[in-house]
Structure formats: C-alpha cells, structure tokens
Write an enzyme that holds these catalytic residues in place. Structure first.
Site, short mmCIF file in Angstrom:
data_model
loop_
_atom_site.label_atom_id
_atom_site.label_comp_id
_atom_site.label_asym_id
_atom_site.label_seq_id
_atom_site.Cartn_x
_atom_site.Cartn_y
_atom_site.Cartn_z
N VAL A 445 -5.82 40.33 100.14
CA VAL A 445 -4.93 40.58 99.00
C VAL A 445 -5.24 39.60 97.87
O VAL A 445 -5.30 39.99 96.69
CB VAL A 445 -3.46 40.46 99.43
N TRP A 448 -8.67 40.40 96.36
CA TRP A 448 -8.57 41.67 95.64
C TRP A 448 -7.92 41.48 94.27
O TRP A 448 -8.33 42.10 93.29
CB TRP A 448 -7.74 42.65 96.48
N HIS A 449 -6.93 40.58 94.18
CA HIS A 449 -6.27 40.34 92.89
C HIS A 449 -7.20 39.65 91.91
O HIS A 449 -7.25 40.02 90.74
CB HIS A 449 -5.01 39.49 93.09
N ASP A 450 -7.92 38.63 92.37
CA ASP A 450 -8.84 37.91 91.48
C ASP A 450 -9.69 36.95 92.31
O ASP A 450 -9.26 36.48 93.36
CB ASP A 450 -8.08 37.12 90.41
#
Length: 562
Positions: A445, A448-450
């Site tokens: 997670v 995936w965000h940055d």
C-alpha cells in the site's frame, strides 16, 4: 414524525450505499449476526438521552469554534485571505486552495458532460453496430478516452499493459506466472518514478498532444491494480482448469453472489485482449476507481447484470446522497477556511480547542475531497450498468478503531489487497501470520501510493500501532458479556481516537510545527488540560453512541466489521 425519522435514518443507512452491505440472504448466517448483538436497544434509556444532550451542545460548538479559528473575525485572517476566492453561497468567499479538490471542482461540469456523452453513446452506438457484448463498446471508447486523457503518453501505459498481458499468457506455470506478475507489477512503479519523461525519439510522440492530464503516471497506479487483477484471475482460472481437466463440469454463470463473482468460473476464452483492455480502460472507473476485479467486471458486463444497477430508485437515492455530500463540502469551504489556515500556518494565538478544530475539520475536508470524486465515478458506473464496491462506508468521525478504519476507508482497495495479498499469504490464522501478512499488505500500500522511504515507514508504523488494539481485543474478548465491557472499550477507543487524530494531524494537516504547538498547549497549560479532559469525556459519549449504532446494524443482520 416517526415515519419521517425512519426515512431519514434509511437515507443515511449503510444499505442505501451498497447492496454488498445488505444482511446475508442465508437466514442461518443472518441469525448468527443478530445473536451477536445486544437484544435490547439503548436509544430510549436515560444514559443515551444524556449522550444525545452532549451531542446537541457540543456538535454546534465544534462548528462555531472552527469558524472562529478561520473566519474574518480571527486576527490571523489577513495571512490567508489571499488564498480565498469569490464563492456562490450567501455572498461568502470560498476556500478553493486545495489543488487536488480544485481540479475536480473546477472540472465538475466537464465530468457531468462526459457522463452524459458516455452513457448516451453506449445506448445509441451499441444497437446500431449490433454489439452483442458490453465490453466491445468499452474497448473502443476506453482507448479513445485513454488518448484524450493522456495523449501520446498513453503509449507508455500501453507498453506496461502489453508486457503484463504477455507475462500472464506465456508463463509456463502458475507459481512462476504469479512471481513474475508481482515483480514486474511493483517494478512499474519504480520505472515510472524514474522514467516517466522517457523520450521515444519521435518528435510527434515526444512533443505532441499530451492529453487533458499530462501526468499519466499519477493515475497509472489504479491501472496497475487492474493489470494485476487480470493476471492473477487468469492464472488462477488456468490452474483450476488444469486441476479439473473438464471445464463444463464447473461452469455456472448465473445467480452468483458478491464473493462468488470474484472467482467466477469464466470460460478461458474470456481472458482475451479485448476484455483485458476494456477492463483496464473502463472510463467511469479509470481515473480513481472504485476498484473492481477482472472476474467481477466481465461477469457483470457479459453474463448477468447485478440487480442493484437495475433498481433505478436505488441509483437515484445514491445520487441524492452524492449531492448531499457535495453541498456539505461547499458549506464547509464557504464558512470554514481551515485549508487556507493550514497552508499558511496561521494559528498563532489560537486556543488548543481552536487549533484542534482546524485539524479536525481539515481531516473532514480531506475525507470529503476523496469521497466526492469516488462517489461520482461510482454513480457514473451504476448509471452505466456496472456495480463497483462503495469506497467510503463510514463517516470519518464515526470511527473508534484503527483496524476498522482501514476496512471502511477506500474499501474497494481494502477488498483488493485482502483478495490478492492477505488471503493468498494465509490470512490471519495466527498472531504471527496476521502481523507478517499485514506488514506485506501495508508495504505494498505504501509503495503503491508513492516511492518514498517515509511512506514505507508509515506503512510499518501502522502495523505497529495496530498491535495494541489486536492484542487487547484478543485478551479482553473473554469479558464481552460483562456489564462494564463496553465502558472499558470506550476507554481504549478514546486512546485510539487521540492516537489516530494526532498521527493524521501531523501527516496531513498541521505538520510538525502545528502538532507540537497543539500538544504543548494541551499539556502545558491549565486551559489545555481542561480541554483534554472535557474532550475525552465527549469522546466517551461519542464512542458509546458508535457502539450502539453498530449494535443496531447487527440487529438488522448487518455486520461490516468496521
């Protein structure tokens, strides 16, 4: 009067949002949920009348304090007045200073026009061209939309899409395909971070039309989830066919439940290029979701539409709830300028109560600025005949558990990581597996965000913060039938809420300086300590109300575990 109250409660109920939140159709399963609930409602007791009185006094006070901390009467107003624009409500200015929401708000009419164009064209073009499957239209319109959104940058996306497709199709076995899919999928995030401005050496491609959204890599993350979903569903289907040898013995493509649709026994021919690209570029959900799995999308598209999309009254009521949220957001932006205050750090001289309200209303605006686009895209999808999961099923302020918060926030993503990461790794069969698998989930997670180390550390810290709640829940579960159990839970919930608020205020609203100032004001002054004590007592009343709300849901057979 009671009928009016019942209609209002029904309008704001979980079941209005998503049929996935309905009680189980199996009466035995429903009865198990009902038996978990306390048999008698507490709403009419003296205790809950006191809690209601607390709400009547303090909820308006929260709004007043937030307005005092951010309106024209505040001495710091001159510092952030420049960030305000002329609004449309009662001659007030509007705080349109959040760049992310401003993009959505300013392009709202364009999005409405696109919804009308897309849904109208399907109804006109499909009969004229004799398209027997919905995905044929989605394939054509999706590619046109992809080019319109990202221009020639769409070639960079299509390269990733083609490589991912080849990995799934030509992997010699299930395990190797699984490994290569995940390795390449995660690698694309690092590749895009470093080479998003890669040049092809062709001027018309490198310097030509870049679309409405030049930063193609920002929205690629959602495309990646769909790419992974396609490959993982396809590889799982191939493996099952190899195990049973005869496909006809397993095929059953009618009347599937929500969970059955995730593993729908689709014919292997359905995992083709047209369906793949139709799924990846499905216009209503392309930009930000909600996230739907490949199997579910194809089942709804080409086999059996979900009953919810045929119920136009449900869709209409869902649309009304969407408009209600938009109006709430507009009210906040016109009367409470906390976003501008946070951007300029204009809280000097404010009381601890005022600073905390700047933070709290900021968090509510962050919640709304995500909820509103997600609900608009889901409404678009429902109108178009596809039913994706609801992303936000609880109000941000209706949370007392960090664990439950993650189940309700970006719920379609939560369901995705449970389906493809948490369960395949073994789920939560033991404390060790629960912790390890949660670490894997939040690591993905975060990446995936940055691509930032601080986000990876954030993901690991979340798991660390969840541990006390997990362990205390396991230990105290034996006392759940004691009269004092819910009050003890409220004490834990208050600690949880303070922790979540401070963490989110630090990360998304006040930053280091504002959070440190708030903590100093709270614990180093008499007025701050008084504020902390009174706030904790109000939170106690709030958590008791939250508990009873969930008990009321269970008495209807609804248990969403958040």
């Amino acid at each position: 009067m009671s009928e009016l109250l019942e209609n209002v409660l029904s309008f704001f109920s979980l079941e209005t949002l998503d049929t996935r939140l309905f009680p189980p159709t199996d009466p035995i399963k429903k009865e198990k949920i009902v038996k978990k609930a306390s048999p008698k409602s507490k709403w009419s007791t003296l205790e809950f009348k006191i809690y209601l009185a607390v709400f009547v006094v303090f909820v308006p006070l929260l709004y007043k304090t937030a307005m005092d901390a951010s309106n024209e009467t505040n001495p710091n107003y001159y510092k952030y007045e420049r960030l305000l624009s002329q609004g449309w409500m009662f001659g007030r200015k509007v705080d349109n200073s959040d760049q992310q929401y401003r993009f959505f708000r300013d392009n709202f009419p364009l999005l409405v026009g696109l919804i009308v164009l897309h849904t109208g064209l399907r109804r006109i073009v499909s009969p004229i061209l004799g398209l027997k499957k919905r995905t044929y239209f989605d394939f054509g319109f999706g590619l046109l939309f992809l080019f319109g959104a990202h221009g020639f940058n769409c070639f960079k996306i299509l390269i990733h899409v083609a490589i991912n497709y080849a990995i799934g199709k030509f992997s010699p076995n299930y395990k190797l395909g699984l490994i290569i899919t995940w390795v390449y999928g995660i690698s694309t995030l690092f590749i895009n971070d470093n080479y998003r401005n890669f040049k092809f050496g062709l001027d018309f491609v490198d310097y030509g039309f870049k679309g409405i959204i030049e930063r193609w890599d920002v929205f690629f993350n959602f495309t990646l989830l769909r790419m992974l979903s396609y490959n993982l569903d396809y590889l799982e289907r191939k493996r099952k066919l190899e195990e049973i040898k005869k496909e006809e013995n397993e095929l059953k493509l009618s009347g599937l439940s929500v969970n059955e649709r995730l593993v729908a026994p689709l014919p292997i021919e359905d995992y083709n290029v047209i369906n793949y690209l139709a799924f990846l570029t499905y216009t209503p959900l392309f930009i930000a979701g909600p996230i739907l799995t490949f199997n579910d999308f194809i089942y709804q598209s080409n086999y059996e539409p979900v009953k919810a999309v045929k119920d136009y009254k449900r869709t209409f009521i869902y649309g009304l709830r969407f408009l209600f949220c938009v109006l709430v957001m507009e009210f906040l932006l016109h009367f409470i300028y906390v976003v501008a205050v946070s951007k300029t750090k204009a809280w000097q001289g404010d009381t601890p109560f005022q600073i905390s309200m700047i933070g709290l209303f900021n968090l509510n605006i962050i919640w709304l600025k995500l909820l509103i686009p997600w609900r608009m895209f889901r409404l678009w999808s429902l109108i178009d005949g596809i039913d994706p999961p609801e992303n936000m099923i609880r109000c941000m302020d209706n949370n007392y558990s960090a664990l439950a918060f993650w189940r309700a926030w970006h719920r379609s993503f939560f369901r995705w990581v449970v389906r493809y990461i948490y369960v395949p790794l073994g789920g939560g069969n033991s404390i060790f597996s629960r912790i390890f698998n949660s670490l894997c989930v939040f690591s993905f997670v975060a990446v995936w965000h940055d691509i930032e180390l601080k986000l990876l550390l954030w993901g690991w810290l979340i798991v660390l913060f969840l541990l006390p709640e997990i362990l205390s829940t396991l230990y105290f579960k034996r006392y759940e039938h004691e009269w004092w159990f819910t009050y003890l839970c409220s004490v834990g919930a208050i600690a949880n809420i303070w922790m979540m608020m401070i963490a989110n205020l630090f990360g998304f609203c006040l930053g280091k300086d504002g959070t440190v100032l708030l903590l100093q004001e709270i614990f180093e002054t008499f007025s701050g300590i008084r504020f902390f004590v009174v706030s904790s007592l109000v939170l106690f009343a709030a958590t008791q109300v939250m508990f009873e709300m969930r008990e009321s849901e269970k008495r209807r057979g609804v248990d969403v575990r958040c």
